[in-house]
Design an enzyme around this catalytic site. Structure first.
Site, short mmCIF file in Angstrom:
data_model
loop_
_atom_site.label_atom_id
_atom_site.label_comp_id
_atom_site.label_asym_id
_atom_site.label_seq_id
_atom_site.Cartn_x
_atom_site.Cartn_y
_atom_site.Cartn_z
N GLN A 184 -0.45 4.68 2.68
CA GLN A 184 -1.32 4.13 2.23
C GLN A 184 -2.62 3.61 2.89
O GLN A 184 -2.27 2.78 3.87
CB GLN A 184 -0.79 2.86 1.30
CG GLN A 184 -1.66 1.73 0.94
CD GLN A 184 -1.13 0.38 0.80
OE1 GLN A 184 -0.40 -0.37 1.86
NE2 GLN A 184 -1.22 -0.48 -0.34
N TYR B 280 -5.37 1.58 3.17
CA TYR B 280 -6.35 0.38 2.62
C TYR B 280 -6.61 -0.37 4.02
O TYR B 280 -7.98 -0.41 4.09
CB TYR B 280 -5.45 -0.74 1.83
CG TYR B 280 -5.00 -0.06 0.44
CD1 TYR B 280 -5.35 1.39 0.02
CD2 TYR B 280 -4.47 -0.64 -0.51
CE1 TYR B 280 -5.05 1.77 -1.36
CE2 TYR B 280 -4.07 -0.51 -1.78
CZ TYR B 280 -4.44 0.99 -2.14
OH TYR B 280 -4.05 1.45 -3.33
N GLU C 219 2.92 -2.23 -5.54
CA GLU C 219 3.46 -2.55 -4.28
C GLU C 219 4.32 -4.12 -4.13
O GLU C 219 5.40 -4.20 -3.97
CB GLU C 219 2.54 -2.79 -3.29
CG GLU C 219 3.08 -3.02 -1.90
CD GLU C 219 1.74 -2.86 -0.82
OE1 GLU C 219 0.69 -3.17 -1.13
OE2 GLU C 219 2.49 -2.67 0.34
C1 LIG Z 1 4.67 -4.18 7.98
C2 LIG Z 1 3.32 -3.99 7.66
C3 LIG Z 1 3.09 -2.66 6.92
C4 LIG Z 1 1.92 -2.49 6.40
N1 LIG Z 1 1.40 -1.49 5.59
C5 LIG Z 1 0.25 -1.12 5.32
C6 LIG Z 1 0.05 0.18 4.90
O1 LIG Z 1 0.82 0.90 4.89
N2 LIG Z 1 -1.29 0.48 4.66
C7 LIG Z 1 -2.28 -0.72 4.73
O2 LIG Z 1 -3.49 -0.29 4.24
N3 LIG Z 1 -2.10 -1.67 5.21
C8 LIG Z 1 -0.91 -2.04 5.78
N4 LIG Z 1 -0.44 -3.19 6.13
C9 LIG Z 1 -1.75 -4.15 6.21
C10 LIG Z 1 -1.45 -5.50 5.50
O3 LIG Z 1 -1.82 -5.34 4.31
C11 LIG Z 1 -2.29 -6.71 5.91
O4 LIG Z 1 -1.73 -6.89 7.20
C12 LIG Z 1 -2.57 -7.59 5.29
O5 LIG Z 1 -3.05 -7.59 4.19
C13 LIG Z 1 -3.14 -8.93 6.24
O6 LIG Z 1 -4.21 -8.60 6.90
P1 LIG Z 1 -4.57 -8.76 8.25
O7 LIG Z 1 -3.36 -8.17 8.99
O8 LIG Z 1 -5.99 -8.30 8.63
O9 LIG Z 1 -4.38 -10.22 8.50
P2 LIG Z 1 -5.94 -11.52 8.09
O10 LIG Z 1 -6.26 -10.98 6.98
O11 LIG Z 1 -6.64 -11.25 9.49
O12 LIG Z 1 -4.94 -12.62 8.04
C14 LIG Z 1 -4.66 -13.34 9.28
C15 LIG Z 1 -4.16 -14.80 8.87
O13 LIG Z 1 -5.21 -15.34 7.92
C16 LIG Z 1 -4.69 -15.76 6.68
N5 LIG Z 1 -5.88 -15.63 5.71
C17 LIG Z 1 -6.68 -14.66 5.42
N6 LIG Z 1 -7.41 -14.72 4.63
C18 LIG Z 1 -7.17 -16.07 3.90
C19 LIG Z 1 -7.35 -16.82 2.66
N7 LIG Z 1 -8.45 -16.37 1.84
N8 LIG Z 1 -6.87 -17.72 2.46
C20 LIG Z 1 -5.73 -18.24 3.10
N9 LIG Z 1 -5.47 -17.63 4.42
C21 LIG Z 1 -6.03 -16.42 4.71
C22 LIG Z 1 -3.54 -14.82 6.32
O14 LIG Z 1 -2.59 -15.33 5.47
C23 LIG Z 1 -3.09 -14.69 7.73
O15 LIG Z 1 -2.12 -15.81 8.00
C24 LIG Z 1 1.05 -3.55 6.68
C25 LIG Z 1 1.10 -4.75 7.19
C26 LIG Z 1 2.27 -5.05 7.84
C27 LIG Z 1 2.68 -6.40 8.55
#
Ligand SMILES: Cc1cc2nc3c(=O)[nH]c(=O)nc-3n(C[C@H](O)[C@H](O)[C@H](O)COP(=O)(O)OP(=O)(O)OC[C@H]3O[C@@H](n4cnc5c(N)ncnc54)[C@H](O)[C@@H]3O)c2cc1C
Lengths: 360, 400
Positions: free
Chosen positions: B126, B128, B244
């Site tokens: 995926q 994204y 998902e």
């Molecule tokens: C094990 C694992 C597998 C994954 N697999 C995939 C995959 O296969 N494909 C893919 O595309 N992605 C994947 N991801 C990515 C995942 O979808 C993102 O890590 C997730 O959506 C969070 O984005 P970020 O890591 O950029 O964190 P950020 O968005 O930077 O968040 C950091 C912190 O800020 C908080 N935060 C951010 N925005 C808000 C808000 N509006 N309100 C309150 N709090 C907020 C979050 O809750 C978090 O605590 C994976 C992640 C993990 C950990």
């Protein structure tokens, strides 16, 4: 197979809710808490007119012959409105006890009177859950003496008391001499509980022995859980509503993420409880081998979730939550009482473990 | 409420039990982020043929083609969980792409991909998240421009689980840079062998590389590989995200874990006392059991609702948040039960299964974060579920 309420069950819930919405408000709870007997009579009248006391009682005895799930749905609504009138003891545990063995003379005599609302029944099973040093009953020459505590639904001069004597449920007609009933002052003014003192009083044994006691306690626990579910749901929806009106820093407090997340956490914890309750209530009538375990789980789990909800939702109101003005404390306290009646969470979980053969 | 199972269901359960007895030796160990081997493909094939995987996928697309039946699904899940045998393969292709294609794909796309995906022959990842776009996914920047019959893609994805072993990627790219951010995205199916794609594994806290960075340099993807229309990718992806969250919230996984924990408590002794005889641990066990039961009944409620085509609202919104946390709490409990032994993470005579629990405990944290963090779930629950105000838009965003 269908894991959902039936249309009839939805209608029952809604009609009870509508009746309560039209008749119960915070002023009424407040006046009731000051000991207004007229209010007690009036609410009781409404509940009787709807035929609710006979919900579990077979049609041959003048009831509607429905199941524990229906009774639980009503309890949920009673919890939502913190209804100050007999329900769990009188309309649920008493009929369950009397119906445990079909065709006994006690049920023929008393169930029609409970169904019609002519009498109320008070139920005290505390002794079977946790014996206390200054309570308990003993018998001599077919008369019972002693004290039964935390009787549910004893506030309207109950005609009968159902309680435990050793391994049996017993029934006492309060018209017999030697019965004294007094209210125990608890935190929860919406649901008075009583102490009943017996001084050498005639009694009759309700057939069914230990199993009847367990079944009655089990159903009582499910119903207390349902009351907590409704009370908690009400606290959450009131908190959300308040958060959309109250403004600080030029915005409604419900737009602050900290407040949103408090509410989201409460909702996330409470929502699955509904399914747990439906299953547990359904099991009481339909899945005998799971009934006792599920009644323990639903009671303990809702006690924990309810306690968290009561605390967190009060905080959403800020100082207002702490005052008597909004009266959210009636629900806070109601949840607090339900948590302890018929066994607190640790006690009930211990039973859940034992039922699965985990504790020797 | 009617949980009565007719005689038909009794014999159905017997069938499942017999199947498991006769075939469980073929079952793999379950969901690891590695490519399925020949044995696992065989097992998956057997499961589909018998209706225990891809049960409701139409047979023209290689599924079993059964009518959806809440009770049968539950019986299957219960019996697999009872015998601690993993259900059929669950990967992002099966759990997310297939439902999306069924809903929004062209006939051609359904025919090309569904059958190969559910059999495990084609593995998907995926694409994204990007370095600058995680929770705020709609801000993603990987670009696709049209050139003849192709899109040409440049940019970078990150946290792409399983990219290193995948054949294909379902991917979000920006195709209309001048549209508002939600309306400029398209959903593409990309062959991972296309020249210009570079996959670099990223080591995680578990000590393994469960996910990757994926770089795109002038990657050509045929225009026919788009799902939905240009600029509609956000809506296509949202259909997938719901799936998902369904996958991450599978209650049977929690039930299986609980059962494994009970087995552990009945076997493991400390000071000659079995863990199961310790009332403090038992209390924790009972608390967790109540939560597992609640979530599994909640899932029955969701099944009934989806069968009747009703929106389950709150009951559905809470699944990802609750289940991921519950699973991690279960793993954490198993580690506590093992105590010092619970810290072992590697080959040792004293490892009584702790390595597995430690891995789960860490990976679950990843799942709490991935697929929409716990905080984002709470935003959704409060906004969509409780009708509370949406997050305010920061001033800077107006400039975009
Ligand atoms: C094990 C694992 C597998 C994954 N697999 C995939 C995959 O296969 N494909 C893919 O595309 N992605 C994947 N991801 C990515 C995942 O979808 C993102 O890590 C997730 O959506 C969070 O984005 P970020 O890591 O950029 O964190 P950020 O968005 O930077 O968040 C950091 C912190 O800020 C908080 N935060 C951010 N925005 C808000 C808000 N509006 N309100 C309150 N709090 C907020 C979050 O809750 C978090 O605590 C994976 C992640 C993990 C950990």
């Amino acid at each position: 197979m269908e894991f959902a309420l039936s249309e009839e069950q939805e209608i029952l819930s809604e009609s009870v809710r509508k009746m309560l919405e039209d008749n119960i408000d915070i002023d009424l709870l407040r006046n009731h808490s000051k000991g207004d007997d007229v209010i007690r009579g009036n609410i009781r009248q409404l509940v009787v007119e709807m035929g609710l006391p006979g919900i579990l009682i077979p049609e041959e005895f003048g009831g509607s012959g429905l199941g524990v799930l229906e009774a639980a749905l009503i309890a949920e609504e009673f919890g939502r409105y913190a209804v100050p009138t007999p329900w769990i003891g009188n309309s649920v545990m008493a009929p369950i006890a009397l119906l445990y063995e079909k065709g006994n003379s006690l049920s023929e005599k008393w169930l029609p009177l409970i169904a019609s609302g002519e009498i109320t029944a008070c139920v005290s099973l505390t002794e079977a859950v946790g014996k206390r040093s200054n309570a308990g009953l003993s018998s001599k020459d077919s008369k019972v003496t002693g004290t039964a505590i935390f009787g549910l639904d004893g506030e309207l001069n109950p005609r009968i008391i159902i309680t435990v004597l050793e391994d049996n449920l017993i029934l006492i007609d309060t018209e017999k001499p030697g019965v004294t009933i007094s209210e125990i002052p608890t935190i929860d003014s919406t649901r008075p509980v009583v102490e009943v003192v017996f001084d050498s009083v005639d009694f009759e044994i309700i057939p069914g022995g230990k199993d009847a006691i367990q079944k009655t306690i089990g159903v009582g626990r499910v119903l207390l859980a349902a009351d907590i579910l409704g009370a908690s749901a009400n606290m959450i929806s009131n908190a959300v509503e308040y958060s959309l009106e109250r403004k600080q820093f030029n915005r409604v407090i419900g737009s602050f993420q900290a407040v949103k997340h408090m509410c989201a956490e409460m909702a996330a914890d409470l929502e699955p409880c509904k399914s747990l309750l439906w299953y547990a209530a359904y099991a009481q009538d339909n899945i005998r081998e799971e009934a006792a375990l599920l009644s323990c789980h639903v009671k303990a789990h809702l006690s924990e979730v309810g306690q968290d909800t009561a605390r967190t939702s009060t905080q959403v109101f800020g100082g207002m939550g702490f005052t008597d003005l909004l009266g959210m404390h009636y629900w806070f306290k109601r949840i607090g009482l339900s948590r302890q009646i018929l066994g607190g969470p640790e006690k009930v979980r211990q039973e859940a473990a034992r039922l699965q053969g985990f504790l020797s | 409420m009617d949980l009565n199972a007719g005689p038909e269901y009794k014999s159905f359960r017997e069938k499942v039990v017999t199947f498991l007895k006769e075939n469980s030796h073929m079952a793999g160990k379950g969901r690891t982020p590695v490519r399925p081997n020949q044995d696992e493909l065989e097992w998956q094939k057997k499961l589909i043929e018998n209706g225990y995987a891809a049960r409701t996928i139409p047979s023209e697309y290689g599924g079993f083609g059964a009518e959806s039946d809440v009770l049968k699904s539950r019986i299957i899940a219960e019996e697999f969980s009872q015998s601690s045998i993993p259900m059929g393969m669950a990967n992002q292709g099966i759990s997310m792409l297939v439902p999306t294609l069924l809903e929004l794909g062209t006939d051609e796309q359904k025919k090309s991909w569904i059958s190969k995906t559910i059999s495990g022959e084609v593995i998907w990842c995926q694409g994204y998240s990007e370095p600058g776009s995680g929770s705020d996914l709609a801000s993603l920047q990987t670009k696709a421009i049209i050139d003849g019959d192709d899109f040409i893609i440049n940019g970078q994805k990150i946290w792409t689980s399983g990219a290193q072993i995948s054949d294909m990627m379902f991917c979000l790219v920006r195709t209309e840079p001048d549209e508002p951010k939600h309306k400029g995205i398209s959903y593409l199916l990309i062959d991972m062998k296309t020249p210009g794609i570079e996959v670099r594994p990223l080591m995680t806290m578990t000590g393994h590389a469960e996910f990757n960075e994926v770089f795109f340099t002038d990657v050509r993807v045929p225009k026919s590989q788009i799902v939905g229309k240009r600029g509609e990718g956000w809506y296509v992806a949202n259909a997938t995200l719901t799936h998902e969250r369904g996958m991450l919230g599978d209650p049977n996984q929690s039930a299986t874990r609980l059962k494994e924990i009970i087995d552990l408590m009945q076997q493991e002794t400390v000071n000659g006392e079995k863990l199961i005889d310790n009332p403090v641990y038992l209390d924790r066990l009972m608390r967790l059991q109540a939560r597992v039961l609640s979530m599994s009944f909640n899932s029955l409620r969701l099944l009934t609702a989806s069968h009747k085509k009703l929106d389950a609202k709150m009951a559905k919104l809470i699944v990802k948040l609750n289940s991921c946390q519950l699973n991690q709490d279960l793993a954490g409990f198993a580690i506590d039960l093992l105590g010092e032994l619970g810290t072992i993470y590697g080959k040792s005579n004293h490892d009584h299964g702790s390595g597995k629990w430690q891995w789960k405990y860490m990976f679950d944290l990843g799942l709490i974060i991935g697929g929409g963090t716990a905080q984002i779930q709470k935003n959704i629950i409060s906004e969509a579920g409780l009708g509370m105000p949406r997050e305010p838009k920061p001033m800077a965003e107006g400039k975009k």
